[in-house]
Design a protein around this motif. Structure first.
Motif, PDB file in Angstrom:
ATOM      1  N   ALA A   1       4.254   7.780   1.792  1.00 48.30           N
ATOM      2  CA  ALA A   1       3.940   6.799   2.966  1.00 48.30           C
ATOM      3  C   ALA A   1       3.988   5.452   1.943  1.00 48.30           C
ATOM      4  O   ALA A   1       3.170   5.163   1.058  1.00 48.30           O
ATOM      5  CB  ALA A   1       2.758   6.840   3.548  1.00 48.30           C
ATOM      6  N   ARG A   2       4.456   4.263   2.725  1.00 46.00           N
ATOM      7  CA  ARG A   2       4.490   3.061   2.094  1.00 46.00           C
ATOM      8  C   ARG A   2       4.374   1.957   3.459  1.00 46.00           C
ATOM      9  O   ARG A   2       4.827   1.966   4.534  1.00 46.00           O
ATOM     10  CB  ARG A   2       5.883   2.796   1.746  1.00 46.00           C
ATOM     11  N   SER A   3       3.357   0.945   2.964  1.00 47.16           N
ATOM     12  CA  SER A   3       3.665  -0.219   3.907  1.00 47.16           C
ATOM     13  C   SER A   3       4.905  -1.067   3.620  1.00 47.16           C
ATOM     14  O   SER A   3       5.639  -0.661   2.884  1.00 47.16           O
ATOM     15  CB  SER A   3       2.342  -1.088   3.478  1.00 47.16           C
ATOM     16  N   GLN A   4       5.052  -1.991   4.858  1.00 40.39           N
ATOM     17  CA  GLN A   4       6.370  -2.741   4.647  1.00 40.39           C
ATOM     18  C   GLN A   4       6.423  -3.547   3.274  1.00 40.39           C
ATOM     19  O   GLN A   4       7.664  -3.853   2.845  1.00 40.39           O
ATOM     20  CB  GLN A   4       6.355  -3.664   5.787  1.00 40.39           C
TER      21      GLN A   4
ATOM     22  N   PHE B   1       4.214   0.222 -12.675  1.00 33.33           N
ATOM     23  CA  PHE B   1       4.792  -0.781 -11.926  1.00 33.33           C
ATOM     24  C   PHE B   1       3.894  -0.945 -10.667  1.00 33.33           C
ATOM     25  O   PHE B   1       3.646  -2.260 -10.220  1.00 33.33           O
ATOM     26  CB  PHE B   1       6.259   0.012 -11.176  1.00 33.33           C
ATOM     27  N   LEU B   2       3.178   0.061  -9.974  1.00 33.33           N
ATOM     28  CA  LEU B   2       2.393  -0.220  -9.064  1.00 33.33           C
ATOM     29  C   LEU B   2       1.252  -1.022  -9.344  1.00 33.33           C
ATOM     30  O   LEU B   2       0.825  -2.160  -8.791  1.00 33.33           O
ATOM     31  CB  LEU B   2       1.770   1.065  -8.522  1.00 33.33           C
ATOM     32  N   GLU B   3       0.578  -0.740 -10.655  1.00 35.00           N
ATOM     33  CA  GLU B   3      -0.528  -1.701 -10.993  1.00 35.00           C
ATOM     34  C   GLU B   3      -0.091  -3.134 -11.420  1.00 35.00           C
ATOM     35  O   GLU B   3      -0.655  -4.223 -11.248  1.00 35.00           O
ATOM     36  CB  GLU B   3      -1.100  -1.003 -12.436  1.00 35.00           C
ATOM     37  N   GLU B   4       1.431  -3.199 -12.212  1.00 40.38           N
ATOM     38  CA  GLU B   4       1.697  -4.407 -12.296  1.00 40.38           C
ATOM     39  C   GLU B   4       2.094  -5.314 -11.020  1.00 40.38           C
ATOM     40  O   GLU B   4       1.889  -6.708 -10.965  1.00 40.38           O
ATOM     41  CB  GLU B   4       3.108  -4.509 -13.039  1.00 40.38           C
ATOM     42  N   HIS B   5       2.620  -4.899  -9.962  1.00 40.99           N
ATOM     43  CA  HIS B   5       2.579  -5.451  -8.682  1.00 40.99           C
ATOM     44  C   HIS B   5       1.595  -5.540  -7.806  1.00 40.99           C
ATOM     45  O   HIS B   5       1.624  -6.013  -6.469  1.00 40.99           O
ATOM     46  CB  HIS B   5       3.852  -5.073  -8.088  1.00 40.99           C
TER      47      HIS B   5
ATOM     48  N   GLY C   1      10.842  -2.150  -3.192  1.00 44.42           N
ATOM     49  CA  GLY C   1      11.867  -1.308  -3.688  1.00 44.42           C
ATOM     50  C   GLY C   1      11.315   0.330  -3.827  1.00 44.42           C
ATOM     51  O   GLY C   1      11.946   1.062  -4.320  1.00 44.42           O
ATOM     52  N   LEU C   2      10.164   0.610  -3.572  1.00 45.23           N
ATOM     53  CA  LEU C   2       9.556   1.792  -3.665  1.00 45.23           C
ATOM     54  C   LEU C   2      10.294   2.908  -2.828  1.00 45.23           C
ATOM     55  O   LEU C   2      10.213   2.386  -1.419  1.00 45.23           O
ATOM     56  CB  LEU C   2       8.115   1.650  -3.677  1.00 45.23           C
ATOM     57  N   LYS C   3      10.457   3.937  -3.071  1.00 46.97           N
ATOM     58  CA  LYS C   3      11.020   4.905  -2.521  1.00 46.97           C
ATOM     59  C   LYS C   3      10.181   5.850  -2.185  1.00 46.97           C
ATOM     60  O   LYS C   3       9.246   6.401  -2.702  1.00 46.97           O
ATOM     61  CB  LYS C   3      12.397   5.491  -3.285  1.00 46.97           C
ATOM     62  N   MET C   4      10.395   6.742  -1.034  1.00 48.53           N
ATOM     63  CA  MET C   4       9.695   8.022  -0.557  1.00 48.53           C
ATOM     64  C   MET C   4      10.130   9.109  -1.903  1.00 48.53           C
ATOM     65  O   MET C   4      10.978   9.606  -2.163  1.00 48.53           O
ATOM     66  CB  MET C   4      10.206   8.454   0.537  1.00 48.53           C
TER      67      MET C   4
ATOM     68  N   VAL D   1       0.766  -1.254   0.261  1.00 45.31           N
ATOM     69  CA  VAL D   1      -0.058   0.008   0.015  1.00 45.31           C
ATOM     70  C   VAL D   1       0.960   1.212   0.051  1.00 45.31           C
ATOM     71  O   VAL D   1       1.829   1.443   0.757  1.00 45.31           O
ATOM     72  CB  VAL D   1      -0.823  -0.078   1.182  1.00 45.31           C
ATOM     73  N   VAL D   2       0.342   2.302  -0.747  1.00 51.35           N
ATOM     74  CA  VAL D   2       1.356   3.384  -0.782  1.00 51.35           C
ATOM     75  C   VAL D   2       0.502   4.743  -0.546  1.00 51.35           C
ATOM     76  O   VAL D   2      -1.137   4.710  -1.135  1.00 51.35           O
ATOM     77  CB  VAL D   2       2.021   3.802  -1.972  1.00 51.35           C
TER      78      VAL D   2
END
Length: 430
Positions: free
Chosen positions: A49-52, A71-75, A58-61, A37-38
């Motif tokens: 903000a990012r969940s664990q 990328f978000l949709e793919e994963h 590998g998503l960065k702030m 979740v972001v």
């Protein structure tokens, strides 16, 4: 633990909500547990903000949403627009829970609180686990806790509780010299509270790479070469408490309301509606801390990215007298806006800054200077009472647009489960 005079040494805790904004979203959507979740910034601009699980991908702030959207949709990452009303309500309940278990508490940020643990029975680590347990039970939020003899060491301990969460259970006690030395030698200097990246290069010239090396510098020399703030940081890293708990949040010396528009604005009328909205919000904050503004600054600008003509300008507007009357502030801002607005630009942002603030009853005006009339005080009091009872914006200046096109873009906004009766959490019977 006592000092040389036989008095208990100060003990502080920093209590921080884990992955706060993302955790709040999952709290009301239990089917998202275990999924990445972001949460996005204003206008769904970038990740804040990012969940664990999202961190593990590998998503960065700060990554722009448009760049990582595919990328978000793919994963299978679930994205939310920032819902600060909801986050504020949940974290307020967390802080109220903490306040009921400690002698005194300081709200440091929306999701962080310093607590004074001095004099509480040992072991404090176990007591902090009780705080963790109660916060989880009463609010559904998980917190990490760092303990130290100074606020800076408590902040460092809380950082360690995140890094080694699985081994520590989210509670780190840094009060023993051995534990403090072990952690500070492994903590990059830029991670130290109050240092950051701006001082990293200068400290590197003195061969200071980690927090332990910083703590070994001579405080007096640090004060001469840098400033008193870094000197206090060095002393705090050595275990000397220099920063007291601030139980009452200090009044702001200036109040700013600034937003990026959801879409570009080209007309003066639309900009006026936006600025009036920002004045209304800033004036509400001004009255909340019982202050009056002596000057007001209004500014507008285009985007400095991409194509198109660039323009930015601000102006300080004179006020007839120190005031918290939204009508007077709005009229002044409108006059200033008319002076700086230029046709032919696509504006992306406006800003209102209330300056020269003075506390009611704590300043003496010039004998012959005009003052805010008592009738204005009464009108503003009624305005605040109505909005407090029925919700912000129930009563507002006519210049404030009710549902503007240029409002902040939040296409992925979750419901306000706790603050809007029409958006309460719904549970379906099986």
């Amino acid at each position: 633990m006592v000092d040389v005079a036989g008095k208990p040494r100060p003990s502080f805790a920093l209590i921080d909500c884990n992955n706060c904004f993302a955790s709040v979203e999952v709290l009301f959507r239990p089917e998202l547990r275990g999924r990445p979740v972001v949460v996005l910034s204003n206008n769904d601009g970038c990740i804040i903000a990012r969940s664990q699980e999202a961190k593990a991908l590998g998503l960065k702030m700060g990554e722009p949403y448009f760049k990582v959207r595919a990328f978000l949709e793919e994963h299978g990452v679930v994205s939310f627009s920032s819902n600060y009303t909801l986050y504020g309500e949940v974290t307020a309940r967390v802080q109220d829970t903490i306040a009921g278990m400690v002698p005194s508490v300081e709200k440091y940020s929306i999701d962080e609180s310093f607590a004074d643990l001095t004099g509480l029975p040992e072991p404090l680590a176990e007591y902090c686990r009780c705080i963790q347990s109660r916060v989880l039970k009463w609010t559904g939020m998980r917190v990490g806790i760092g303990i130290g003899h100074t606020k800076t060491l408590a902040k460092a301990a809380q950082h360690a509780s995140k890094v080694w969460r699985d081994k520590t259970g989210g509670v780190v006690d840094l009060r023993s010299p051995h534990a403090s030395e072990w952690l500070l030698k492994r903590m990059p200097v830029e991670e130290v509270w109050g240092v950051g990246r701006r001082l990293k290069a200068r400290l590197a010239d003195e061969r200071v790479q980690n927090a332990w090396q910083l703590s070994q510098l001579d405080p007096a020399g640090v004060k001469r070469r840098y400033n008193v703030v870094l000197e206090r940081t060095v002393r705090e890293l050595r275990g000397e408490s220099c920063l007291d708990l601030e139980e009452a949040e200090p009044d702001k010396q200036s109040i700013c309301c600034s937003r990026m528009f959801g879409e570009r604005i080209t007309t003066l009328a639309a900009i006026k509606a936006a600025v009036a909205t920002y004045v209304d919000r800033a004036a509400g904050k001004l009255r909340k801390q019982s202050s009056l503004a002596g000057h007001l600054q209004v500014g507008i600008q285009t985007s400095f990215h991409g194509e198109g003509a660039k323009y930015a300008r601000s102006i300080v507007c004179a006020l007839p007298y120190p005031t918290d009357d939204v009508r007077v502030l709005t009229a002044s801002a409108m006059r200033g806006l008319e002076e700086i607005f230029r046709v032919g630009f696509k504006y992306s942002k406006a800003e209102v800054l209330l300056m020269d603030l003075r506390k009611r009853g704590e300043f003496t005006a010039d004998l012959f200077s005009p003052e805010q009339p008592p009738a204005a005080d009464s009108v503003m009091a009624v305005l605040d009472q109505i909005n407090a009872k029925w919700g912000r914006g129930t009563l507002r200046p006519a210049a404030v647009a009710a549902d503007p096109r240029w409002a902040m873009r939040r296409s992925l906004l979750s419901p306000s489960y706790l603050t809007d009766i029409n958006q309460l959490w719904k549970v379906k019977a099986i």
